[in-house]
Design a protein around this motif. Sequence first.
Motif, PDB file in Angstrom:
ATOM      1  N   ALA A  86      -0.227  -8.543   1.382  1.00 12.76           N
ATOM      2  CA  ALA A  86       1.163  -8.789   2.453  1.00 12.76           C
ATOM      3  C   ALA A  86       0.097  -8.234   3.754  1.00 12.76           C
ATOM      4  N   ASP A  87      -0.042  -8.992   4.884  1.00 10.49           N
ATOM      5  CA  ASP A  87       0.089  -8.368   6.433  1.00 10.49           C
ATOM      6  C   ASP A  87       1.174  -8.213   6.773  1.00 10.49           C
ATOM      7  N   ILE A 102      16.010  -6.860  -0.660  1.00 17.06           N
ATOM      8  CA  ILE A 102      14.880  -5.571   0.543  1.00 17.06           C
ATOM      9  C   ILE A 102      14.038  -4.700  -0.541  1.00 17.06           C
ATOM     10  N   SER A 103      14.770  -5.191  -2.352  1.00 19.88           N
ATOM     11  CA  SER A 103      14.663  -3.963  -2.840  1.00 19.88           C
ATOM     12  C   SER A 103      12.889  -3.744  -3.424  1.00 19.88           C
ATOM     13  N   ASP A 104      11.583  -4.700  -3.140  1.00 17.86           N
ATOM     14  CA  ASP A 104      10.376  -4.506  -3.038  1.00 17.86           C
ATOM     15  C   ASP A 104       9.840  -3.969  -1.931  1.00 17.86           C
ATOM     16  N   ALA A 105      10.620  -4.442  -0.306  1.00 12.15           N
ATOM     17  CA  ALA A 105      10.019  -4.251   0.445  1.00 12.15           C
ATOM     18  C   ALA A 105       8.909  -3.173   1.082  1.00 12.15           C
ATOM     19  N   LEU A 106       9.684  -1.596   0.568  1.00 16.34           N
ATOM     20  CA  LEU A 106       8.215  -0.423   0.865  1.00 16.34           C
ATOM     21  C   LEU A 106       7.772  -0.310   0.131  1.00 16.34           C
ATOM     22  N   ASN A 122      -0.255  -2.132   1.073  1.00 21.13           N
ATOM     23  CA  ASN A 122      -0.550  -2.986   1.546  1.00 21.13           C
ATOM     24  C   ASN A 122      -0.783  -2.272   3.231  1.00 21.13           C
ATOM     25  N   ASP A 123      -0.643  -1.332   3.602  1.00 20.24           N
ATOM     26  CA  ASP A 123      -0.579  -0.190   4.688  1.00 20.24           C
ATOM     27  C   ASP A 123       0.330  -1.095   5.772  1.00 20.24           C
ATOM     28  N   GLY A 157       9.344   6.598   5.913  1.00 21.65           N
ATOM     29  CA  GLY A 157       8.058   6.192   6.065  1.00 21.65           C
ATOM     30  C   GLY A 157       7.317   4.918   6.114  1.00 21.65           C
ATOM     31  N   ALA A 158       8.018   3.811   6.198  1.00 16.12           N
ATOM     32  CA  ALA A 158       7.205   2.843   6.282  1.00 16.12           C
ATOM     33  C   ALA A 158       7.017   2.602   7.507  1.00 16.12           C
ATOM     34  N   LYS A 159       5.633   2.027   8.532  1.00 17.00           N
ATOM     35  CA  LYS A 159       5.814   1.332   9.383  1.00 17.00           C
ATOM     36  C   LYS A 159       6.657   0.036  10.191  1.00 17.00           C
TER      37      LYS A 159
END
Length: 228
Positions: free
Chosen positions: A41-42, A54-58, A64-65, A82-84
């Motif tokens: 994903a972008d 949200i459980s797999d969001a991080l 995928n950075d 630590g996510a963008k």
Amino acid sequence: MKITFLGHATTLVEAGGKTVVIDPFLTHNPSASLKAEEVKADAVLLTHGHGDHISDALQIAKQNDCPIIAMVELANHFQSLGAKTHGLNLGGSYQFEFGRVKLTLAFHSSGIDLEDGSVKYAGEPSGILLTMGGKTFYHAGDTALFGDMKLIGEMHEIDVAALPIGDNFTMGPEDAAVAASWIKAGVTFPIHYNTFPVIQQDPERFVKLLEEKQLRGQVLQPGQSLEV
Ligand code: NI
Ligand code: MN
């Protein structure tokens, strides 16, 4: 625009060579059609802070950075891990490289259950209007029926809508059919049902309720897509 339903409220949207995933809940979702580690994903878009959204969001954002885009408090939570991120608030929209995201109202709750048993404030819950490749998708998130859905339908030309029908935590099929008549999407598909025993519903009955209102509905099994 190609929309793939991955089970529960998880939806993959592709257009113009870009892909976004909304509300990724795959690892602990018995109805999921894809593994979190397989999602390319972008961007990751979230409607609210509940675990089944949200459980797999991080993990997906990190592998995928790519950024997590959500209500500011929810975005800030993931930034602290630590996510963008990119935070929006209700009624706000922003043009990203992949398309435009606008957060709409949703009537629900939104707290993040932390591992220590406490609940972290995640801002207001939202729906998402996503425009990519000249088409607009409305993902209602988790919500009750509310009258301002009429405004969403009047102000936006919506090609596809995903509405929760499970009842108990969100609208049930009858309320969702009224919502669909206000949103007036080209096609509406049901989400947020049959994942758990308390949200057991017959999605074909929802499609019949839509047809009685001269609206087009389509049931997508996890893994199935539609194109507009
Ligand atoms: Ni919820
Ligand atoms: Mn939910």
